[in-house]
Design a protein around this motif. Sequence first.
Motif, mmCIF file in Angstrom:
data_model
loop_
_atom_site.group_PDB
_atom_site.id
_atom_site.type_symbol
_atom_site.label_atom_id
_atom_site.label_comp_id
_atom_site.label_asym_id
_atom_site.label_seq_id
_atom_site.Cartn_x
_atom_site.Cartn_y
_atom_site.Cartn_z
ATOM 1 N N ILE A 190 4.915 5.572 -5.254
ATOM 2 C CA ILE A 190 4.986 5.658 -6.709
ATOM 3 C C ILE A 190 4.247 6.909 -7.186
ATOM 4 C CG2 ILE A 190 4.214 4.592 -8.863
ATOM 5 C CD1 ILE A 190 4.638 1.858 -7.502
ATOM 6 N N ALA A 191 3.029 7.111 -6.663
ATOM 7 C CA ALA A 191 2.201 8.216 -7.141
ATOM 8 C C ALA A 191 2.672 9.563 -6.609
ATOM 9 C CB ALA A 191 0.748 7.981 -6.743
ATOM 10 N N GLY A 192 3.326 9.547 -5.440
ATOM 11 C CA GLY A 192 3.709 10.815 -4.825
ATOM 12 C C GLY A 192 5.152 11.194 -5.091
ATOM 13 N N GLY A 193 5.920 10.278 -5.658
ATOM 14 C CA GLY A 193 7.337 10.557 -5.870
ATOM 15 C C GLY A 193 8.160 10.016 -4.727
ATOM 16 N N GLY A 220 5.512 11.021 -1.713
ATOM 17 C CA GLY A 220 4.444 10.160 -1.244
ATOM 18 C C GLY A 220 4.863 9.354 -0.021
ATOM 19 N N ILE A 221 4.123 9.522 1.059
ATOM 20 C CA ILE A 221 4.360 8.698 2.241
ATOM 21 C C ILE A 221 3.025 8.595 2.981
ATOM 22 C CG2 ILE A 221 5.024 10.627 3.731
ATOM 23 C CD1 ILE A 221 7.022 7.490 4.000
ATOM 24 N N GLY A 277 0.834 -1.210 0.000
ATOM 25 C CA GLY A 277 0.000 0.000 0.000
ATOM 26 C C GLY A 277 0.862 1.250 0.000
ATOM 27 N N LEU A 278 1.889 1.244 0.847
ATOM 28 C CA LEU A 278 2.798 2.386 0.939
ATOM 29 C C LEU A 278 3.575 2.566 -0.357
ATOM 30 C CD1 LEU A 278 4.066 4.624 2.569
ATOM 31 C CD2 LEU A 278 5.622 2.967 3.583
ATOM 32 N N ALA A 290 0.178 15.430 6.797
ATOM 33 C CA ALA A 290 -1.233 15.057 6.775
ATOM 34 C C ALA A 290 -1.430 13.668 7.368
ATOM 35 C CB ALA A 290 -1.747 15.097 5.339
ATOM 36 N N THR A 291 -0.607 12.713 6.913
ATOM 37 C CA THR A 291 -0.810 11.335 7.370
ATOM 38 C C THR A 291 -0.332 11.172 8.816
ATOM 39 O OG1 THR A 291 1.299 10.670 6.402
ATOM 40 C CG2 THR A 291 -0.678 10.330 5.079
#
Lengths: 337, 351
Positions: free
Chosen positions: B90-93, B100-101, B84-85, B158-159
Amino acid sequence: MSKNEERGLFARREILKWSAVAGVAVAGTTILSGTSAFASAAEGSLKGKRIGISTAGTDHFFDLQAYNAQIEEVKRLGGEPIAVDAGRNDGKLVSQLQTLIAQKPDAIVQLLGTLTVIDPWLKKARDAGIPVLTIDVGSTHSLNNSTSDNWGIGKDLALQLVSDIGGEGNIVVFNGFYGVTPCAIRYDQLVNVVKYFPKVKILQPELRDVIPNTVQDAFTQITAILNKYPEKGSIKAIWSAWDIPQLGATQALAAAGRTEIRTYGVDGSPEVLQLVADPASPAAADVAQQPGELGRTAIGNVARLLAGETLPRETYVPALLANKANVNDVTKKLGIG
Amino acid sequence: MSVEAVPFGGSQQGGSEPAQTRGFGASSGTAGRRIATLLLRGGSLAVFVAVLIVFSVTAPYFLSVGNIGNVLGQSAIAGVLAIGLTVVMIAGGGNVVTGGIDLSLAANMGLSAAVYAALSQAGFGDAVAVAGALAMGLAIGIVNALAITLAGIVPLLATLAVMNVVAGLELVLTQNTVIPATGDLLTLLSGSGPFDIPVLAYVLIGFTLVAALVVQATPLGLRLYAVGEFPEAARASGLSVKPFIAGAFLFSGFCGGIAGILSVSYLSGSTTGAGDLLLPVVVTALLGTVFSRRLVPTVIGTLLSALFVSFLVNGFQLLNLSSTLVSGVQGLLILFVVSATTLLRKQETSA
């Protein structure tokens, strides 16, 4: 090692004497089962045997002592310990048990752990033909459980508490680990005793002690409760099923200047016994278990079992209630003074 | 022109063009980087294989089907979370700080597990409990996605905030106690399948295959990489970046829900301390990049990384060595990987 042994023997003799003098209700059975376990442990041998030793963690005085004592005892009896420490992580605990079962040791000894989490895996070990013994785990899949007499501990601590507060007043209770059998028994005994002292009330809601950060969390929770009950005398005592929350609670009482409230706990952690010994500290009593003795007893039982003996369902190792009056004797007898 | 064709072709252009210009400017640098990449990737695979061989020779039972099955099963929960991470990365760089984290994953698993156990304890059947856990995971993913794409908060922060909220909710729901759970599904999941291999091992393999197919072999997956690696180029070629990022967080939230269910089956209920899994999961996903061809996050790389760590732990126990050494080895590997990839990236930007 021989020094250890000597100290162990000395401590055992002293403790037997002490508990006899103390005249605890269960003393008779405790001494009987205790002596037989000790006597046989000295004769047993684990030569060529691989013994799995699994613990829920080693971050407390109690489990570290019991864990190390098991490893040393297996080596002393000529066996090879396979020791795994889950660091208080249930996932890791289960993984380690699973791998341990695949290693097919001659026996597995499980020290502590939440029953519902480990029980299915203890069953799998038994299904795989591996004898399972436990320390402080009341599992139906365990052939023998070495434990302190938690009914006695709970009753002794509760009686000390109600007698200290004169049989009336509010008590604050930490009850976060009712899922852990020894904690549940001690709590039930408190409730049983309090039932017959109608003026003693357990304040609701009960507090939940946590792992990790037990001390800080207990400190925070007790500070909040003290703000809620600011009047002196509105709380008489604080009870917890072990003594690490008691440590935090005692510190919170000292910080808030509410030293009229007394604290009660179980395990005999050295830092708490020190507080009990301090006349100015609110720590009133701590029932000290003998973790090292529990570990040695369990391994002794493994040796007896592998030698073909039948084991009793439970082996009780005596516990010592330390209060303001006798704490120095107890620490001396425990060899941690 | 169809919606499919534009982004697909566009991202290909975006990907190939910089590589060509770079080739003219600094061919020696590129060649050096290629060799270094190859060494790092080959080296890490070689280390993995070497570790397996050493354990096979020295550790009794290591090579047995049962033990390998156990290791696969033991990797299932962390593996699903790490995959999942990986998708989020991948999508966030790849930049850990600004890219992406998802730090809420482990807490998500804890809360989803608690929801499952609580529903099961309240007398609901497996279907309701599964739906509840997955919905919980997905809901957390939605909150993350909204915070990042709508409010524009950096994923790391955010996360992190969501993680705290979720961990708090779990405490409220469970009162920090263990909630035991039983049921047919849980018995099935915690049992053994064909060849006496744990069912969780099959679950991990199945889940990885599906995720790998989608991420590595479909246009959707290619776009995910485009959005993460070259957001400007992706935007210029007509891809809207935000839905992809939001989708990645939804997926990771869903993974949290799945891992929650697996965790309930593995631990016979919901237990405390889910947060302990966060760092191992992050480490697994980061370490996964060394098992990929271009040192980027991939699903299979993450699986290999999860298995590598589990095999280390398992082998150490079989050899009767202290498992405390494992975290040291893991830390060294991470340090090695991160410094190597950072150096390679620097070389790339300076060239």
